[in-house]
Scaffold this motif. Structure first.
Motif, PDB file in Angstrom:
ATOM      1  N   PRO A  85     -22.230  -8.051  -3.577  1.00 25.10           N
ATOM      2  CA  PRO A  85     -22.883  -7.268  -4.629  1.00 25.10           C
ATOM      3  C   PRO A  85     -22.850  -8.003  -5.959  1.00 25.10           C
ATOM      4  CG  PRO A  85     -20.706  -6.390  -4.213  1.00 25.10           C
ATOM      5  CD  PRO A  85     -20.944  -7.483  -3.200  1.00 25.10           C
ATOM      6  N   LYS A  86     -23.956  -7.946  -6.627  1.00 23.91           N
ATOM      7  CA  LYS A  86     -24.005  -8.516  -7.961  1.00 23.91           C
ATOM      8  C   LYS A  86     -24.946  -7.644  -8.782  1.00 23.91           C
ATOM      9  CE  LYS A  86     -27.334 -12.212  -8.384  1.00 23.91           C
ATOM     10  NZ  LYS A  86     -27.662 -13.572  -8.461  1.00 23.91           N
ATOM     11  N   ILE A  87     -24.738  -7.628 -10.078  1.00 28.34           N
ATOM     12  CA  ILE A  87     -25.556  -6.812 -10.972  1.00 28.34           C
ATOM     13  C   ILE A  87     -26.549  -7.719 -11.698  1.00 28.34           C
ATOM     14  CG2 ILE A  87     -23.840  -4.971 -11.230  1.00 28.34           C
ATOM     15  CD1 ILE A  87     -22.894  -6.259 -13.792  1.00 28.34           C
ATOM     16  N   PRO A  88     -27.616  -7.163 -12.277  1.00 24.17           N
ATOM     17  CA  PRO A  88     -28.623  -8.007 -12.935  1.00 24.17           C
ATOM     18  C   PRO A  88     -28.057  -8.900 -14.037  1.00 24.17           C
ATOM     19  CG  PRO A  88     -29.452  -5.773 -12.680  1.00 24.17           C
ATOM     20  CD  PRO A  88     -28.022  -5.759 -12.253  1.00 24.17           C
ATOM     21  N   GLU A  89     -26.982  -8.481 -14.686  1.00 22.02           N
ATOM     22  CA  GLU A  89     -26.397  -9.272 -15.766  1.00 22.02           C
ATOM     23  C   GLU A  89     -25.719 -10.546 -15.270  1.00 22.02           C
ATOM     24  OE1 GLU A  89     -25.833  -5.917 -15.481  1.00 22.02           O
ATOM     25  OE2 GLU A  89     -27.135  -5.291 -17.112  1.00 22.02           O
ATOM     26  N   LEU A 128     -21.798 -16.155 -18.497  1.00 23.84           N
ATOM     27  CA  LEU A 128     -21.165 -17.462 -18.627  1.00 23.84           C
ATOM     28  C   LEU A 128     -20.258 -17.760 -17.425  1.00 23.84           C
ATOM     29  CD1 LEU A 128     -20.842 -19.860 -20.561  1.00 23.84           C
ATOM     30  CD2 LEU A 128     -18.937 -18.645 -21.609  1.00 23.84           C
ATOM     31  N   LEU A 129     -19.733 -16.711 -16.787  1.00 19.57           N
ATOM     32  CA  LEU A 129     -18.814 -16.877 -15.662  1.00 19.57           C
ATOM     33  C   LEU A 129     -19.518 -16.961 -14.316  1.00 19.57           C
ATOM     34  CD1 LEU A 129     -16.197 -14.246 -16.866  1.00 19.57           C
ATOM     35  CD2 LEU A 129     -16.169 -16.709 -17.254  1.00 19.57           C
ATOM     36  N   TYR A 130     -20.843 -16.823 -14.291  1.00 21.64           N
ATOM     37  CA  TYR A 130     -21.607 -16.862 -13.043  1.00 21.64           C
ATOM     38  C   TYR A 130     -21.518 -18.257 -12.437  1.00 21.64           C
ATOM     39  CZ  TYR A 130     -25.626 -16.246  -9.910  1.00 21.64           C
ATOM     40  OH  TYR A 130     -26.447 -16.164  -8.826  1.00 21.64           O
ATOM     41  N   SER A 131     -21.262 -18.334 -11.135  1.00 21.68           N
ATOM     42  CA  SER A 131     -21.005 -19.628 -10.501  1.00 21.68           C
ATOM     43  C   SER A 131     -22.266 -20.360 -10.035  1.00 21.68           C
ATOM     44  CB  SER A 131     -20.091 -19.440  -9.294  1.00 21.68           C
ATOM     45  OG  SER A 131     -20.774 -18.737  -8.270  1.00 21.68           O
ATOM     46  N   ASP A 178     -16.011  -8.008 -17.755  1.00 30.82           N
ATOM     47  CA  ASP A 178     -15.779  -9.419 -18.048  1.00 30.82           C
ATOM     48  C   ASP A 178     -17.062 -10.182 -18.372  1.00 30.82           C
ATOM     49  OD1 ASP A 178     -12.923  -9.345 -17.512  1.00 30.82           O
ATOM     50  OD2 ASP A 178     -13.519  -8.983 -15.433  1.00 30.82           O
ATOM     51  N   PHE A 179     -18.172  -9.508 -18.534  1.00 29.54           N
ATOM     52  CA  PHE A 179     -19.451 -10.166 -18.813  1.00 29.54           C
ATOM     53  C   PHE A 179     -19.395 -10.912 -20.136  1.00 29.54           C
ATOM     54  CE2 PHE A 179     -23.566 -10.037 -20.988  1.00 29.54           C
ATOM     55  CZ  PHE A 179     -24.325 -10.784 -20.108  1.00 29.54           C
ATOM     56  N   ARG A 180     -19.809 -12.185 -20.115  1.00 32.02           N
ATOM     57  CA  ARG A 180     -19.915 -13.011 -21.308  1.00 32.02           C
ATOM     58  C   ARG A 180     -21.293 -13.644 -21.285  1.00 32.02           C
ATOM     59  NH1 ARG A 180     -16.022 -10.454 -21.494  1.00 32.02           N
ATOM     60  NH2 ARG A 180     -13.893 -11.055 -21.840  1.00 32.02           N
ATOM     61  N   LEU A 181     -22.095 -13.396 -22.279  1.00 29.23           N
ATOM     62  CA  LEU A 181     -23.452 -13.921 -22.313  1.00 29.23           C
ATOM     63  C   LEU A 181     -23.434 -15.439 -22.385  1.00 29.23           C
ATOM     64  CD1 LEU A 181     -26.477 -13.330 -22.410  1.00 29.23           C
ATOM     65  CD2 LEU A 181     -26.277 -13.217 -24.894  1.00 29.23           C
ATOM     66  N   ASP A 182     -24.141 -16.065 -21.467  1.00 36.29           N
ATOM     67  CA  ASP A 182     -24.253 -17.519 -21.445  1.00 36.29           C
ATOM     68  C   ASP A 182     -25.307 -17.927 -22.471  1.00 36.29           C
ATOM     69  OD1 ASP A 182     -24.514 -20.195 -20.913  1.00 36.29           O
ATOM     70  OD2 ASP A 182     -25.009 -19.941 -18.783  1.00 36.29           O
ATOM     71  N   PRO A 183     -24.934 -18.686 -23.494  1.00 37.97           N
ATOM     72  CA  PRO A 183     -25.909 -19.071 -24.523  1.00 37.97           C
ATOM     73  C   PRO A 183     -27.013 -19.976 -23.987  1.00 37.97           C
ATOM     74  CG  PRO A 183     -23.819 -20.184 -24.890  1.00 37.97           C
ATOM     75  CD  PRO A 183     -23.609 -19.221 -23.766  1.00 37.97           C
ATOM     76  N   ASN A 184     -26.784 -20.618 -22.849  1.00 38.39           N
ATOM     77  CA  ASN A 184     -27.782 -21.511 -22.261  1.00 38.39           C
ATOM     78  C   ASN A 184     -28.651 -20.826 -21.207  1.00 38.39           C
ATOM     79  OD1 ASN A 184     -26.813 -23.667 -23.795  1.00 38.39           O
ATOM     80  ND2 ASN A 184     -25.216 -24.083 -22.282  1.00 38.39           N
TER      81      ASN A 184
END
Length: 116
Positions: A2-6, A11-14, A35-41
């Motif tokens: 399971p994964k969510i749209p975010e 930033l932690l997405y592998s 624990d969601f951290r927006l990835d700036p890239n």
């Protein structure tokens, strides 16, 4: 897994098909992740919407288009039973319980509301 749209913008997405992220390898529990951290890239998600449409809970909802001019809409106030409380054809009075009324068809003369 399971994964969510975010997850795709986190930033932690592998970016690995066997591992969702470093903190939650099998995916977050529930509809959100603390624990969601927006990835700036990460590429920005474009929420394009056409005219007369808007997003509601992430879903694009298109509003029905009415083919009435502004003058016709204002004229409607003068004759429609929702505003006058009376049938435009026979002038019979409608029941005042308007909160649950959907159709304004007249039981006296048979006039039918086709504005809906």
């Amino acid at each position: 897994m399971p994964k969510i749209p975010e997850c795709d913008r986190c930033l932690l997405y592998s970016h690995n098909p066997h591992l969702v992220c470093v903190v939650h390898p099998t995916g977050p529990q529930g509809d959100s992740c603390l624990d969601f951290r927006l990835d700036p890239n990460a590429e920005a998600e474009e929420l394009w919407q056409p005219e007369r449409a808007s997003y509601y809970n992430g879903e694009l909802i298109v509003q029905p288009q009415q083919h009435w001019t502004r003058e016709q809409q204002l004229e409607l106030i003068n004759w429609h039973p929702m505003f006058t409380g009376r049938c435009p054809q026979c002038n019979a009075e409608f029941d005042r319980d308007w909160s649950a009324r959907v159709h304004w068809d007249c039981p006296e003369c048979g006039w039918m509301d086709d504005t809906v």
